[in-house]
Design a protein around this motif. Sequence first.
Motif, PDB file in Angstrom:
ATOM      1  N   MET A 196       0.726  -0.860  -0.228  1.00  0.00           N
ATOM      2  CA  MET A 196       0.167  -0.168   0.155  1.00  0.00           C
ATOM      3  C   MET A 196       1.186   1.253  -0.196  1.00  0.00           C
ATOM      4  O   MET A 196       0.743   1.988  -0.574  1.00  0.00           O
ATOM      5  CB  MET A 196      -0.983   0.220   0.854  1.00  0.00           C
ATOM      6  N   PHE A 228      -5.038   0.127  -5.731  1.00  0.00           N
ATOM      7  CA  PHE A 228      -4.014  -0.683  -4.321  1.00  0.00           C
ATOM      8  C   PHE A 228      -4.881  -2.457  -4.043  1.00  0.00           C
ATOM      9  O   PHE A 228      -6.123  -3.113  -4.463  1.00  0.00           O
ATOM     10  CB  PHE A 228      -4.599  -0.304  -3.217  1.00  0.00           C
ATOM     11  N   TYR A 236       2.837   1.703  -3.099  1.00  0.00           N
ATOM     12  CA  TYR A 236       1.690   2.123  -4.545  1.00  0.00           C
ATOM     13  C   TYR A 236       1.603   3.370  -3.387  1.00  0.00           C
ATOM     14  O   TYR A 236       1.738   4.451  -5.042  1.00  0.00           O
ATOM     15  CB  TYR A 236       0.409   1.507  -4.661  1.00  0.00           C
TER      16      TYR A 236
END
Length: 521
Positions: free
Chosen positions: A94, A307, A97
């Motif tokens: 996460m 995500f 990204y």
Amino acid sequence: MEKEFNYPLFYRKDLTAFWALFADNLANIVILSGICLAVFDMPAEIVFGRILPGLGVSLLVGLSFYVCLARRLARKEQRTDVTALPYGISTPVMFVYLFGIIGPVYWGLKASGNADASIIAWQVGMAAAFIGGIIEMLGSIVGPWLKKITPRAGMLGTLAGIAIVWIATVPLAKIFENPLVGFASLMIVLAGLVAGIKMPFRLPAGLIAIAVGTFVGFFVGSSKIDFSGVAFHAPIPVLGDLISGIKLMFAYPAVLAAVLPIEIYNFIETMNNVESAEAAGDKYPVRTCQIMDGAGTMIGTVFGSAFPTTVYIGHPAYKRLQGRCGYALGVGIIIFMGAIFGFVDFLYKLIPTAAVAPMLVFVGIVITAQAFRASPGKHAIAVAVAIIPHMSNIMTTKIKGAVSVVNSQMDVATLEFAQRCAEQGITWIGQSALAQGAIITGLLWGSIVALLIDLDFKKTAAFSGTAAFLTSIGIIHSPSMGLHFTHVFWGYVMMTALFIAAWLGKVERDPEIGELDFEAN
């Protein structure tokens, strides 16, 4: 007449496991929502109307699938204690990204004066996740083979690194930031879930911990009831935005190159988490799980998610909580409903972070403990070695974050910055090298040490040679892909040559020294 086998969809103990998995996913959703809104200036209708509903769809589909997989395993083995695999947003991925894909696109466009910078960054994020899902599905081809040849100490050790650093240490810091709320909740979690103390009215310890923390939160200003964010956001396919994002990705080759190592990380994490579940007693097919993780991510992107989702770390903890399959289905349904009706914002304001953090600390320490318990005693050192790169990962991540706040113009990749760090006793270049590709580095080094302990020099050379190859193309120890014949690469080459020489020379253990064995006497 043979009694019909019964594996209930919901079991009383599922409630405690539900709160643990729910808290973990809720924390990640709240974090990514806040960063998208505050840092990348994304409109609320994109964050709450597209990204969260897309994640809700992905989680509902993925968790429902793993509930079915658990029920199939239960019927096959005639066991009622099968625990479904948890599923959610990988915390390290996460952040990659957010700050490795969405962030660079947004900041670059913003600097050039593009008014649609945040929208384009979201579209590229979706495209990256979609392509990443394809890569993870392709990873299923080699997943079972990798699982077969990799020592358990390498796989579980690198998971333990993620667990102790990101899932335990970071939430524990949140508890110490708000101790009046956090200490009460933490005490209840440790008493009920670690010490096994019976809770009043046989209520789940996790539920009591969150309720007590929220109650205290009202008195210290950490909790409030606010329905302002509640609204209906139907999950609507955004194929146009997704296709635009895929086209835009080719304008950002650095982003496209970043997706490959991230997704290699992701499918290895899935493999490791499936191994962790097997060590806890539930054997699931790794190839099926890797295909589902890729498919779940791709489905989410169709509805706006940017995500990846994956088999979640923490199965041993949910197993200890005696969760079955209902906890996973419950989280999927509640997160989905919360995303489309805007209740994520309401719960975030109601429940203090310090009240849910103890559940994450519990999950982190159980995963870490399992890595040592499930690996052979003599491989305990290998598990410890596999954890080290993750220590470097959190240190460098936090330093970069602090520098960006204090001086956004400072480039942490320069030699000048490394020299300034060295003056403070921080070996920035070495720590950065260890941090880049931490999960793969941890797996490789944990495996190398475990195989070295076993005197299996042939396999040790293979893992060392693999580390050299991955270093040379920039998947580990480098900030980007490309050819990197660095000193680290040549170090691996020398190691590999020594292991090959030891294999050919049939080197034996010194009987006077023996081997370290940490098995209990």
